[in-house]
Design a protein around this motif. Structure first.
Motif, PDB file in Angstrom:
ATOM      1  N   ILE A 324      28.178  29.357  48.263  1.00 41.63           N
ATOM      2  CA  ILE A 324      28.777  29.797  46.998  1.00 41.63           C
ATOM      3  C   ILE A 324      27.894  30.847  46.348  1.00 41.63           C
ATOM      4  CG2 ILE A 324      29.270  29.110  44.616  1.00 41.63           C
ATOM      5  CD1 ILE A 324      30.321  26.482  45.632  1.00 41.63           C
ATOM      6  N   THR A 325      26.606  30.573  46.289  1.00 37.43           N
ATOM      7  CA  THR A 325      25.689  31.490  45.598  1.00 37.43           C
ATOM      8  C   THR A 325      25.567  32.810  46.346  1.00 37.43           C
ATOM      9  OG1 THR A 325      24.447  29.537  44.866  1.00 37.43           O
ATOM     10  CG2 THR A 325      23.421  31.685  44.536  1.00 37.43           C
ATOM     11  N   ALA A 326      25.556  32.760  47.677  1.00 34.05           N
ATOM     12  CA  ALA A 326      25.483  34.000  48.451  1.00 34.05           C
ATOM     13  C   ALA A 326      26.705  34.882  48.206  1.00 34.05           C
ATOM     14  CB  ALA A 326      25.352  33.679  49.937  1.00 34.05           C
ATOM     15  N   ALA A 327      27.874  34.265  48.034  1.00 34.95           N
ATOM     16  CA  ALA A 327      29.106  35.023  47.836  1.00 34.95           C
ATOM     17  C   ALA A 327      29.349  35.389  46.379  1.00 34.95           C
ATOM     18  CB  ALA A 327      30.293  34.212  48.358  1.00 34.95           C
ATOM     19  N   PHE A 328      28.644  34.768  45.474  1.00 37.47           N
ATOM     20  CA  PHE A 328      28.918  34.905  44.039  1.00 37.47           C
ATOM     21  C   PHE A 328      28.630  36.329  43.570  1.00 37.47           C
ATOM     22  CE2 PHE A 328      29.129  33.553  39.653  1.00 37.47           C
ATOM     23  CZ  PHE A 328      29.885  32.396  39.703  1.00 37.47           C
ATOM     24  N   PRO A 329      29.568  36.973  42.867  1.00 39.52           N
ATOM     25  CA  PRO A 329      29.327  38.342  42.385  1.00 39.52           C
ATOM     26  C   PRO A 329      28.259  38.365  41.302  1.00 39.52           C
ATOM     27  CG  PRO A 329      31.377  37.487  41.481  1.00 39.52           C
ATOM     28  CD  PRO A 329      30.908  36.482  42.495  1.00 39.52           C
ATOM     29  N   ASP A 330      27.420  39.381  41.356  1.00 38.50           N
ATOM     30  CA  ASP A 330      26.366  39.536  40.353  1.00 38.50           C
ATOM     31  C   ASP A 330      26.049  41.018  40.203  1.00 38.50           C
ATOM     32  OD1 ASP A 330      24.100  38.465  38.632  1.00 38.50           O
ATOM     33  OD2 ASP A 330      22.972  39.633  40.107  1.00 38.50           O
ATOM     34  N   GLY A 331      25.987  41.484  38.963  1.00 40.02           N
ATOM     35  CA  GLY A 331      25.678  42.880  38.704  1.00 40.02           C
ATOM     36  C   GLY A 331      26.918  43.689  38.405  1.00 40.02           C
ATOM     37  N   VAL A 332      26.807  44.998  38.604  1.00 41.76           N
ATOM     38  CA  VAL A 332      27.902  45.924  38.282  1.00 41.76           C
ATOM     39  C   VAL A 332      29.008  45.808  39.330  1.00 41.76           C
ATOM     40  CG1 VAL A 332      28.549  48.342  37.990  1.00 41.76           C
ATOM     41  CG2 VAL A 332      26.347  47.513  37.109  1.00 41.76           C
ATOM     42  N   MET A 333      30.227  45.603  38.861  1.00 43.39           N
ATOM     43  CA  MET A 333      31.393  45.569  39.734  1.00 43.39           C
ATOM     44  C   MET A 333      32.065  46.946  39.804  1.00 43.39           C
ATOM     45  SD  MET A 333      31.634  42.394  40.787  1.00 43.39           S
ATOM     46  CE  MET A 333      29.838  42.356  40.805  1.00 43.39           C
ATOM     47  N   ARG A 334      32.087  47.653  38.654  1.00 41.16           N
ATOM     48  CA  ARG A 334      32.781  48.935  38.607  1.00 41.16           C
ATOM     49  C   ARG A 334      32.275  49.748  37.424  1.00 41.16           C
ATOM     50  NH1 ARG A 334      37.770  51.270  40.260  1.00 41.16           N
ATOM     51  NH2 ARG A 334      38.767  52.575  38.673  1.00 41.16           N
ATOM     52  N   MET A 335      32.101  51.045  37.624  1.00 42.86           N
ATOM     53  CA  MET A 335      31.740  51.951  36.543  1.00 42.86           C
ATOM     54  C   MET A 335      33.006  52.539  35.920  1.00 42.86           C
ATOM     55  SD  MET A 335      28.435  51.789  36.509  1.00 42.86           S
ATOM     56  CE  MET A 335      27.983  53.167  35.432  1.00 42.86           C
ATOM     57  N   THR A 345      32.912  46.958  34.388  1.00 44.19           N
ATOM     58  CA  THR A 345      33.038  45.531  34.684  1.00 44.19           C
ATOM     59  C   THR A 345      31.773  45.029  35.361  1.00 44.19           C
ATOM     60  OG1 THR A 345      35.426  45.839  35.014  1.00 44.19           O
ATOM     61  CG2 THR A 345      34.466  43.791  35.831  1.00 44.19           C
ATOM     62  N   SER A 346      31.312  43.848  34.946  1.00 40.32           N
ATOM     63  CA  SER A 346      30.105  43.264  35.554  1.00 40.32           C
ATOM     64  C   SER A 346      30.169  41.748  35.477  1.00 40.32           C
ATOM     65  CB  SER A 346      28.842  43.759  34.842  1.00 40.32           C
ATOM     66  OG  SER A 346      28.712  43.136  33.569  1.00 40.32           O
ATOM     67  N   ASN A 347      29.287  41.122  36.237  1.00 43.49           N
ATOM     68  CA  ASN A 347      29.101  39.677  36.138  1.00 43.49           C
ATOM     69  C   ASN A 347      27.609  39.365  36.196  1.00 43.49           C
ATOM     70  OD1 ASN A 347      30.173  36.917  36.046  1.00 43.49           O
ATOM     71  ND2 ASN A 347      29.228  36.706  38.051  1.00 43.49           N
ATOM     72  N   ASP A 370      40.895  44.541  30.464  1.00 45.81           N
ATOM     73  CA  ASP A 370      41.277  43.137  30.583  1.00 45.81           C
ATOM     74  C   ASP A 370      41.728  42.781  31.995  1.00 45.81           C
ATOM     75  OD1 ASP A 370      40.667  42.749  27.946  1.00 45.81           O
ATOM     76  OD2 ASP A 370      42.745  42.782  27.237  1.00 45.81           O
ATOM     77  N   SER A 371      42.476  43.663  32.632  1.00 50.86           N
ATOM     78  CA  SER A 371      42.971  43.357  33.976  1.00 50.86           C
ATOM     79  C   SER A 371      41.827  43.258  34.986  1.00 50.86           C
ATOM     80  CB  SER A 371      43.979  44.413  34.425  1.00 50.86           C
ATOM     81  OG  SER A 371      43.402  45.710  34.402  1.00 50.86           O
ATOM     82  N   ALA A 372      40.782  44.077  34.813  1.00 49.24           N
ATOM     83  CA  ALA A 372      39.619  44.012  35.702  1.00 49.24           C
ATOM     84  C   ALA A 372      38.846  42.722  35.484  1.00 49.24           C
ATOM     85  CB  ALA A 372      38.721  45.225  35.476  1.00 49.24           C
ATOM     86  N   ARG A 373      38.748  42.298  34.231  1.00 48.59           N
ATOM     87  CA  ARG A 373      38.090  41.008  33.941  1.00 48.59           C
ATOM     88  C   ARG A 373      38.875  39.875  34.572  1.00 48.59           C
ATOM     89  NH1 ARG A 373      38.773  39.130  28.045  1.00 48.59           N
ATOM     90  NH2 ARG A 373      40.749  38.545  29.015  1.00 48.59           N
ATOM     91  N   ASP A 374      40.222  39.932  34.483  1.00 44.82           N
ATOM     92  CA  ASP A 374      41.052  38.888  35.079  1.00 44.82           C
ATOM     93  C   ASP A 374      40.881  38.850  36.599  1.00 44.82           C
ATOM     94  OD1 ASP A 374      41.962  38.418  32.535  1.00 44.82           O
ATOM     95  OD2 ASP A 374      43.870  39.479  32.811  1.00 44.82           O
ATOM     96  N   ASP A 375      40.741  40.029  37.224  1.00 48.42           N
ATOM     97  CA  ASP A 375      40.557  40.086  38.671  1.00 48.42           C
ATOM     98  C   ASP A 375      39.212  39.486  39.071  1.00 48.42           C
ATOM     99  OD1 ASP A 375      41.488  41.002  41.322  1.00 48.42           O
ATOM    100  OD2 ASP A 375      39.766  42.348  41.198  1.00 48.42           O
ATOM    101  N   LEU A 376      38.178  39.748  38.272  1.00 53.17           N
ATOM    102  CA  LEU A 376      36.860  39.176  38.537  1.00 53.17           C
ATOM    103  C   LEU A 376      36.899  37.661  38.376  1.00 53.17           C
ATOM    104  CD1 LEU A 376      33.857  39.515  39.116  1.00 53.17           C
ATOM    105  CD2 LEU A 376      33.511  40.074  36.705  1.00 53.17           C
ATOM    106  N   GLN A 377      37.622  37.193  37.382  1.00 59.10           N
ATOM    107  CA  GLN A 377      37.789  35.746  37.208  1.00 59.10           C
ATOM    108  C   GLN A 377      38.452  35.136  38.439  1.00 59.10           C
ATOM    109  OE1 GLN A 377      39.977  34.555  33.692  1.00 59.10           O
ATOM    110  NE2 GLN A 377      40.471  32.548  34.546  1.00 59.10           N
ATOM    111  N   ARG A 378      39.483  35.805  38.943  1.00 59.77           N
ATOM    112  CA  ARG A 378      40.180  35.287  40.132  1.00 59.77           C
ATOM    113  C   ARG A 378      39.254  35.275  41.348  1.00 59.77           C
ATOM    114  NH1 ARG A 378      44.074  38.493  39.734  1.00 59.77           N
ATOM    115  NH2 ARG A 378      45.234  37.170  38.297  1.00 59.77           N
TER     116      ARG A 378
END
Length: 493
Positions: A324-335, A345-347, A370-378
């Motif tokens: 889980i931790t290896a796959a978990f997103p961390d840092g910048v997702m999109r500029m 978007t970041s996590n 908001d849609s990018a945040r929802d995608d990151l949540q998914r």
């Protein structure tokens, strides 16, 4: 440099800031600072109240001749992030901070300084106290628990404020005017871990990671600094795959809005492979040190003998945690494409705890879309679901959309150019300002955010640039003196 803060300019602001450093005010424990600020307003003979959410509101009448100006709300938050060096004995709930002058900066010994947002509060105090600064009707809104969920802003009643303009004093780059911010969402992934006794032919070790710079999970997320939780997982995963190490407990990171600086794991190593395990850990620690030699030159990774854990995770639970931790997103997702240089978007993988049969991973998702945040949540829900873990999301707060036609923006651009001889930068920020929440509760407010230059907030390296504080205060007072009168068509509450 042993210079008292009260000698710095502007003296009234620094006098009040020092007083604030002596009052414990970590997020969630603001009773002392709330009482202090309530007493401060009352001592000045000003209307002072505390609402059910713990916010302090102080009203000051306009100076003579400015009664018909638009009302201004000066807004800052009472709490501070309680981060300290690993060897610091500081107790944020009871001990005062130790601020000191370090060249052109002010910082604190071994802890966060609380300039975020103590400088804003101190600026408000100096304006409320002044008998010579011109201004229209003023309200000071001092919110509670901003750093740990913004519950004060969320609890704000829509009928509490009377002003037309809100000046948020919680930004960290002097010379920049902020007109928008990202929204956010808190995520928590949990699962139950099977437990068993460690084999007798194993030895206990502690792995410690410390010395990372950390920082603000919004303002600093694009700097590529190391996350102690991700680093620890890399080390544990490699040692598990090569040597079958076992995990007793894990404790990494802290607040959701701070990049994780430290992590500690209690592991069990096969006695026959002890030397090989330690060599593997050191080899991969060296690889990670090289990767982060520019961003985190002070990082330390140590493995030391420790008591054998009383219990360890079973193999299936350990694999689940590592994967889980290896796959978990961390840092910048999109500029952002609309505003070059701004993170969209970041996590932040903020904290990890594993002990006593339960594992918990906490994160903070941010996005101006908001849609990018929802995608990151998914994405996070999917990772958790595939592993058989539970993902819960709450604490959502809205972003603040820039308004290029803002009257206060145009006013402050004019005032800045007249005061300093050059134009300010106009930006949005990848952080959670309270403006989004307050604007949703009180529609129609004309809002802007600005502040002095603060570096490494939410970490013990937090510092505020002395010269920028003076310029920040000059801009604030000059703006208050130039606030326009109401248009005849406007209705003033």
């Amino acid at each position: 440099m042993n210079v008292p803060l009260s000698y710095l300019e502007p003296q009234p602001l620094w006098k009040h800031f020092y007083r604030l450093t002596q009052i414990p005010r970590p997020s969630g424990h603001e009773e002392h600072i709330r009482s202090f600020m309530s007493g401060f307003g009352t001592s000045l003979g000003l209307h002072t109240s505390v609402d059910d959410a713990g916010n302090v509101l102080i009203r000051k009448p306009a100076t003579p001749g400015m009664e018909h100006c638009k009302g201004v709300i000066l807004q800052a938050h009472l709490d501070m992030v309680p981060e300290k060096e690993s060897d610091s004995p500081h107790d944020f709930r009871h001990d005062p901070l130790t601020p000191f002058v370090d060249g052109e900066w002010v910082r604190a010994r071994g802890t966060t300084l609380g300039a975020d947002n103590g400088i804003g509060v101190a600026a408000i105090m100096s304006i409320l106290e002044s008998s010579s600064l011109p201004h229209g009707p003023l309200e000071a809104l001092l919110t509670s628990n901003e750093e740990n969920g913004m519950s004060g802003a969320f609890g704000l009643r829509s009928d509490l404020l009377q002003g037309d303009i809100l000046l948020n004093l919680d930004s960290e780059d002097e010379g920049e005017l902020f007109t928008g911010c990202a929204g956010g969402l808190e995520g928590t992934v949990t699962f139950t871990c099977g437990q068993q006794k460690p084999p007798a032919d194993y030895r206990g070790y502690d792995i410690r990671i410390r010395g990372l710079k950390g920082g603000h999970s919004g303002m600093d997320i694009h700097l590529g600094r190391g996350n102690a939780n991700k680093i620890m997982n890399r080390l544990l995963f490699e040692a598990y795959l090569r040597h079958g190490i076992l995990l007793g407990s894990l404790d990494g990171g802290g607040l959701r809005n701070a990049i994780a600086r430290e992590s500690t794991a209690r592991i069990a190593i096969p006695s026959r492979s002890e030397r090989d395990v330690l060599a593997t850990l050191e080899r991969h620690a060296g690889i990670i040190r090289k990767e982060l030699s520019t961003t985190d030159p002070g990082m330390e990774i140590e493995a030391e003998p420790a008591p054998l854990p009383d219990s360890i995770m079973d193999d299936g639970s350990l694999q689940k945690l590592l994967r889980i931790t290896a796959a978990f997103p961390d840092g910048v997702m999109r500029m952002s494409h609309e505003m070059p240089g701004l993170v969209e978007t970041s996590n932040n993988l903020a904290s990890m705890r594993a002990e006593g049969g339960r594992a918990t991973i906490a994160c903070l998702l941010r996005s101006s879309v908001d849609s990018a945040r929802d995608d990151l949540q998914r994405m996070i829900e999917s990772i958790a679901g595939l592993a058989g873990a539970e993902a819960v999301f709450d604490g959502a707060y809205p972003g603040w959309k820039p308004d290029p036609e803002s009257e206060v923006l145009q006013l402050m651009q004019h005032v800045y150019e007249h005061t300093f001889g050059h134009s300010p930068q106009v930006r949005a920020v990848h952080a959670g300002l309270e403006c989004g929440i307050i604007g949703a509760a009180c529609p129609g407010l004309d809002m802007i955010s600005f502040g002095p230059t603060i570096r490494s907030p939410h970490s013990p390296d937090e510092r505020v640039q002395i010269a920028s504080v003076s310029r920040f205060m000059d801009l604030l007072t000059a703006t208050l003196a130039e606030v326009p009168a109401h248009h005849t068509s406007e209705k003033h509450a």
